[in-house]
Design a protein around this motif. Structure first.
Motif, PDB file in Angstrom:
ATOM      1  N   TYR A 195       0.857  -1.194   0.000  1.00 33.50           N
ATOM      2  CA  TYR A 195       0.000   0.000   0.000  1.00 33.50           C
ATOM      3  C   TYR A 195       0.888   1.237   0.000  1.00 33.50           C
ATOM      4  O   TYR A 195       1.684   1.419   0.929  1.00 33.50           O
ATOM      5  N   GLY A 204      -4.419   6.189  -2.484  1.00 34.32           N
ATOM      6  CA  GLY A 204      -3.057   5.749  -2.788  1.00 34.32           C
ATOM      7  C   GLY A 204      -3.072   4.651  -3.824  1.00 34.32           C
ATOM      8  O   GLY A 204      -4.077   4.430  -4.502  1.00 34.32           O
ATOM      9  N   LYS A 205      -1.925   3.954  -3.917  1.00 33.32           N
ATOM     10  CA  LYS A 205      -1.806   2.861  -4.883  1.00 33.32           C
ATOM     11  C   LYS A 205      -1.716   1.535  -4.124  1.00 33.32           C
ATOM     12  O   LYS A 205      -1.153   1.479  -3.016  1.00 33.32           O
ATOM     13  N   TYR A 206      -2.284   0.517  -4.739  1.00 31.24           N
ATOM     14  CA  TYR A 206      -2.291  -0.826  -4.143  1.00 31.24           C
ATOM     15  C   TYR A 206      -1.644  -1.785  -5.143  1.00 31.24           C
ATOM     16  O   TYR A 206      -1.983  -1.783  -6.332  1.00 31.24           O
ATOM     17  N   PHE A 207      -0.654  -2.537  -4.683  1.00 28.33           N
ATOM     18  CA  PHE A 207       0.000  -3.520  -5.553  1.00 28.33           C
ATOM     19  C   PHE A 207      -0.167  -4.903  -4.946  1.00 28.33           C
ATOM     20  O   PHE A 207       0.096  -5.094  -3.750  1.00 28.33           O
ATOM     21  N   LEU A 208      -0.569  -5.862  -5.783  1.00 23.17           N
ATOM     22  CA  LEU A 208      -0.642  -7.261  -5.349  1.00 23.17           C
ATOM     23  C   LEU A 208       0.422  -8.030  -6.123  1.00 23.17           C
ATOM     24  O   LEU A 208       0.328  -8.161  -7.350  1.00 23.17           O
ATOM     25  N   LEU A 209       1.462  -8.442  -5.413  1.00 22.72           N
ATOM     26  CA  LEU A 209       2.574  -9.167  -6.048  1.00 22.72           C
ATOM     27  C   LEU A 209       2.437 -10.651  -5.734  1.00 22.72           C
ATOM     28  O   LEU A 209       2.312 -11.037  -4.557  1.00 22.72           O
ATOM     29  N   THR A 210       2.437 -11.458  -6.792  1.00 23.82           N
ATOM     30  CA  THR A 210       2.446 -12.910  -6.617  1.00 23.82           C
ATOM     31  C   THR A 210       3.892 -13.359  -6.698  1.00 23.82           C
ATOM     32  O   THR A 210       4.594 -13.038  -7.662  1.00 23.82           O
ATOM     33  N   GLU A 231      12.970  -8.862   0.016  1.00 26.46           N
ATOM     34  CA  GLU A 231      12.830  -8.454  -1.394  1.00 26.46           C
ATOM     35  C   GLU A 231      11.687  -7.459  -1.581  1.00 26.46           C
ATOM     36  O   GLU A 231      11.829  -6.475  -2.302  1.00 26.46           O
ATOM     37  N   ARG A 265      12.638  -4.042  -0.421  1.00 26.80           N
ATOM     38  CA  ARG A 265      13.504  -3.398  -1.415  1.00 26.80           C
ATOM     39  C   ARG A 265      12.686  -2.895  -2.597  1.00 26.80           C
ATOM     40  O   ARG A 265      12.792  -1.758  -3.018  1.00 26.80           O
ATOM     41  N   ILE A 266      11.826  -3.770  -3.132  1.00 25.92           N
ATOM     42  CA  ILE A 266      11.016  -3.401  -4.302  1.00 25.92           C
ATOM     43  C   ILE A 266      10.115  -2.207  -3.958  1.00 25.92           C
ATOM     44  O   ILE A 266      10.020  -1.239  -4.722  1.00 25.92           O
ATOM     45  N   GLU A 318      12.363   0.969  -3.481  1.00 28.32           N
ATOM     46  CA  GLU A 318      13.193   1.414  -4.613  1.00 28.32           C
ATOM     47  C   GLU A 318      12.402   1.611  -5.907  1.00 28.32           C
ATOM     48  O   GLU A 318      12.822   2.352  -6.799  1.00 28.32           O
ATOM     49  N   VAL A 319      11.252   0.907  -6.056  1.00 27.56           N
ATOM     50  CA  VAL A 319      10.545   0.956  -7.348  1.00 27.56           C
ATOM     51  C   VAL A 319       9.116   1.499  -7.211  1.00 27.56           C
ATOM     52  O   VAL A 319       8.692   2.351  -7.991  1.00 27.56           O
ATOM     53  N   LEU A 320       8.388   1.025  -6.213  1.00 31.11           N
ATOM     54  CA  LEU A 320       6.946   1.315  -6.166  1.00 31.11           C
ATOM     55  C   LEU A 320       6.624   2.650  -5.485  1.00 31.11           C
ATOM     56  O   LEU A 320       5.507   3.151  -5.562  1.00 31.11           O
ATOM     57  N   TYR A 342      15.203  -7.862  -9.896  1.00 27.55           N
ATOM     58  CA  TYR A 342      14.632  -8.199  -8.600  1.00 27.55           C
ATOM     59  C   TYR A 342      14.162  -9.662  -8.690  1.00 27.55           C
ATOM     60  O   TYR A 342      13.676 -10.088  -9.735  1.00 27.55           O
ATOM     61  N   ASP A 391       4.115 -12.183 -10.713  1.00 25.36           N
ATOM     62  CA  ASP A 391       3.065 -11.358 -11.312  1.00 25.36           C
ATOM     63  C   ASP A 391       2.817 -10.126 -10.441  1.00 25.36           C
ATOM     64  O   ASP A 391       3.019 -10.164  -9.222  1.00 25.36           O
ATOM     65  N   ARG A 450      -0.195  -6.988  -9.916  1.00 20.48           N
ATOM     66  CA  ARG A 450      -1.451  -6.323 -10.291  1.00 20.48           C
ATOM     67  C   ARG A 450      -1.505  -5.017  -9.514  1.00 20.48           C
ATOM     68  O   ARG A 450      -1.180  -4.970  -8.327  1.00 20.48           O
ATOM     69  N   GLY A 501      -3.629  -1.486  -8.334  1.00 18.35           N
ATOM     70  CA  GLY A 501      -4.986  -0.962  -8.163  1.00 18.35           C
ATOM     71  C   GLY A 501      -4.954   0.314  -7.343  1.00 18.35           C
ATOM     72  O   GLY A 501      -3.900   0.939  -7.165  1.00 18.35           O
ATOM     73  N   TYR A 532      -6.018   2.368  -3.692  1.00 25.46           N
ATOM     74  CA  TYR A 532      -6.228   2.130  -2.258  1.00 25.46           C
ATOM     75  C   TYR A 532      -6.827   3.400  -1.662  1.00 25.46           C
ATOM     76  O   TYR A 532      -6.327   4.500  -1.894  1.00 25.46           O
TER      77      TYR A 532
END
Lengths: 81, 81
Positions: free
Chosen positions: A6, A39-45, A58, A61-62, A65-67, B30, B35, B37, B39, B41
Motif C-alpha cells: 500500500y 493511494g496505490k495498491y500492488f498485489l505481487l504474486t 525483497e 527493497r522493491i 526502490e521501485v513502487l 529483482y 506477477d 497487479r 490498483g 487504495y
C-alpha cells in the motif's frame, strides 16, 4: 505467497485526489465520511520456493526502490503466506 | 473508525500497468516476482458515532457507487474499528 503493498502520500503532502473524493461524497450526500486519502495498491504474486524472510527483504527493497517515490510517498506491506 | 478500500481490475481485464511493473522488476533483476497487479487504495476516516453495521453498509455503497467502475473493476474493503 503474495505480497500486498500500500503506497500513500506522506501526511505532510496535500492529498488533492483524496480531498476531491471526500468533497464529492459530501455533495452526493453520503453519510459519515470525515476524510479520504487515496493511494496505490500492488498485489505481487511471488514465485514458489521463496522463504518468508527472503520475500520480506525483497518486497521491502522493491517497495522502497521501485513502487514508491520516497520524497512524497510512504508504504506499508503485508505478506499473505 | 477507518475503512480500507482496495479497488483492482477484474481478472478478465488486462492489467497493463501491473504488467509494466512486473517487466521492469525483471529487467532490474529483482528476484522472485511472478506477477504484479496494480490498483487503487482508499483510506476513509469515518465520523464518530457511526455504528459498525451502518459503516459497513455505507462503505459498501460508496465503494460500489463512487470508488469503483463496475464494468472493469472490483473491490474489497475492511473496517478498522
Amino acid at each position: 505467497m503474495k505480497a500486498h503493498v500500500y503506497v500513500t502520500l506522506k501526511r505532510t503532502v496535500l492529498d488533492a485526489q483524496g480531498k476531491t473524493v471526500a468533497d464529492a461524497l459530501r455533495r452526493m450526500e453520503y453519510k459519515g465520511v470525515a476524510d479520504v486519502r487515496q493511494g496505490k495498491y500492488f498485489l505481487l504474486t511471488l514465485e514458489d520456493g521463496l522463504s518468508e524472510t527472503a520475500a520480506h527483504t525483497e518486497i521491502e527493497r522493491i517497495a522502497s526502490e521501485v513502487l514508491t517515490n520516497p520524497v512524497i510517498e510512504e508504504f506499508t506491506f503485508r505478506l499473505e503466506v
